[in-house]
Design a protein around this motif. Sequence first.
Motif, short mmCIF file in Angstrom:
data_model
loop_
_atom_site.label_atom_id
_atom_site.label_comp_id
_atom_site.label_asym_id
_atom_site.label_seq_id
_atom_site.Cartn_x
_atom_site.Cartn_y
_atom_site.Cartn_z
N GLU A 1 0.98 -1.05 0.00
CA GLU A 1 -0.03 -0.17 0.00
C GLU A 1 0.82 1.17 0.06
O GLU A 1 1.14 2.02 -0.88
CB GLU A 1 -1.01 0.19 1.07
N PHE A 2 1.42 1.58 1.23
CA PHE A 2 2.40 2.73 1.14
C PHE A 2 2.07 4.06 0.72
O PHE A 2 2.56 4.38 -0.08
CB PHE A 2 3.72 2.31 0.90
N CYS A 3 0.60 4.56 0.88
CA CYS A 3 0.11 5.37 0.21
C CYS A 3 -0.86 6.49 1.34
O CYS A 3 -0.32 6.11 2.56
CB CYS A 3 -0.46 5.40 -0.92
N ARG B 1 -6.93 12.65 -0.23
CA ARG B 1 -6.66 11.21 0.00
C ARG B 1 -5.35 10.94 0.40
O ARG B 1 -5.03 9.70 0.38
CB ARG B 1 -7.09 10.53 -1.50
N PHE B 2 -4.53 11.88 0.24
CA PHE B 2 -3.16 11.70 0.58
C PHE B 2 -2.80 12.25 2.08
O PHE B 2 -1.88 12.44 2.62
CB PHE B 2 -1.97 12.05 -0.29
N PHE C 1 0.57 0.05 6.13
CA PHE C 1 1.64 1.03 6.58
C PHE C 1 1.28 2.29 5.78
O PHE C 1 1.61 2.34 4.53
CB PHE C 1 2.83 0.75 6.57
N THR C 2 0.28 3.04 6.37
CA THR C 2 0.18 4.34 5.40
C THR C 2 0.80 5.70 6.02
O THR C 2 1.43 6.05 7.02
CB THR C 2 -1.37 4.78 6.07
N CYS C 3 1.50 5.93 4.70
CA CYS C 3 2.61 6.95 4.73
C CYS C 3 2.59 8.32 3.83
O CYS C 3 3.33 8.99 3.98
CB CYS C 3 4.01 6.41 4.46
N GLY C 4 1.42 8.31 3.33
CA GLY C 4 1.07 9.62 2.25
C GLY C 4 2.12 9.31 1.00
O GLY C 4 2.29 8.29 0.64
N ILE C 5 2.49 10.54 0.73
CA ILE C 5 3.37 10.44 -0.63
C ILE C 5 4.83 10.30 -0.32
O ILE C 5 5.20 10.86 0.64
CB ILE C 5 3.16 11.82 -1.33
N PHE C 6 5.51 9.44 -1.01
CA PHE C 6 6.96 9.45 -1.19
C PHE C 6 7.68 10.76 -1.31
O PHE C 6 7.38 11.17 -2.54
CB PHE C 6 7.48 8.36 -1.90
N TYR C 7 8.39 11.23 -0.41
CA TYR C 7 9.40 12.36 -0.89
C TYR C 7 9.86 12.20 -2.26
O TYR C 7 10.30 13.20 -3.12
CB TYR C 7 10.64 12.55 -0.10
N GLU C 8 10.35 10.99 -2.48
CA GLU C 8 11.15 10.62 -3.96
C GLU C 8 10.52 10.83 -5.05
O GLU C 8 11.20 11.00 -6.14
CB GLU C 8 11.32 9.08 -3.68
#
Length: 306
Positions: free
Chosen positions: A95-97, A275-276, A133-140
């Motif tokens: 997921e990671f979003c 949604r983020f 694991f919900t983390c929003g947007i990746f800095y990358e």
Amino acid sequence: MIKVAIVGTNGLAQFIANSIATTTSHQFVILSRRPSPGLQARGWQVMQVDYSNASALRFKLAGVDTVISTISGNAQLALIDAAAGAHIRRFVPSEFCGPPSLRPPNDSLDGGRRAAILRLHQLESTGMRFTVFTCGIFYERFAPGGLANSQIGLHSAFGQEGDFLFNFRTGKAQMPFQSTSTQPASICMTSARDVARFIVEALDLSSWPREFRLRGERMNAREVIAVAEQVRGRSFEISGHTQSSLQDSLTYARAIGDRSREARVHSLIATAEGRFDFVSTNLNQLVSFRPEGFREWLVRAWSSEA
């Protein structure tokens, strides 16, 4: 000490593997479709897998406590089935979003995540539990070369440099406003390296909820762009968007058949709809490190491009 299976060899998977190897005594194995001599040269165990071979996949998961997936689509569904058959205790889906609860049923940015969550729910009767694991947007996404340069989201339609919110190199930005107000929409963001550290530190927690929420920063879109302007040392050319103008842009992208443009607009609509974004966290408070701030990360990411 537990045994962890890290599934996939992308940038996030490698961050997770490195964090386990350098900060814990846990054992881990990396499951990969293809040979990975570079990862093996680091002393990491890599097992080649065929996701169409269910029995072989279950065999390779034998003895594993926790599976951490960084793959998607049908391969992840096959992995979930095999993990349940191998009596895995915990499963972390790819997921990671943003929060899954905010994702609409027919989300064009879904990437098979909804189907994976549904399958995990269906297989809970086997005793396998899962945690997102919900983390929003990746800095990358804001790095030179974009998210794809970190070998993350290689199949994402908006994973290239400048595809989301702003293009640091050209100094152009797209600012969506919340669909219910005239204020810039907010987003949560975290570096992929820190997401890996959060996951690895969570391995030692006795109890996992259905969803861990974590982040490095929470800002509105204007604040994100302002940080980029300050680091770049110049004002950006900013195009502001309302919900109506984003829908017009989406209609145009569809009319000309530009799939990449359509995906970029969808990402801005998702941002406008919040949604983020999430207000509170429940994992930041439980880990022993402070995640890297966005400004600090952005300076470091672009220092070699100066």
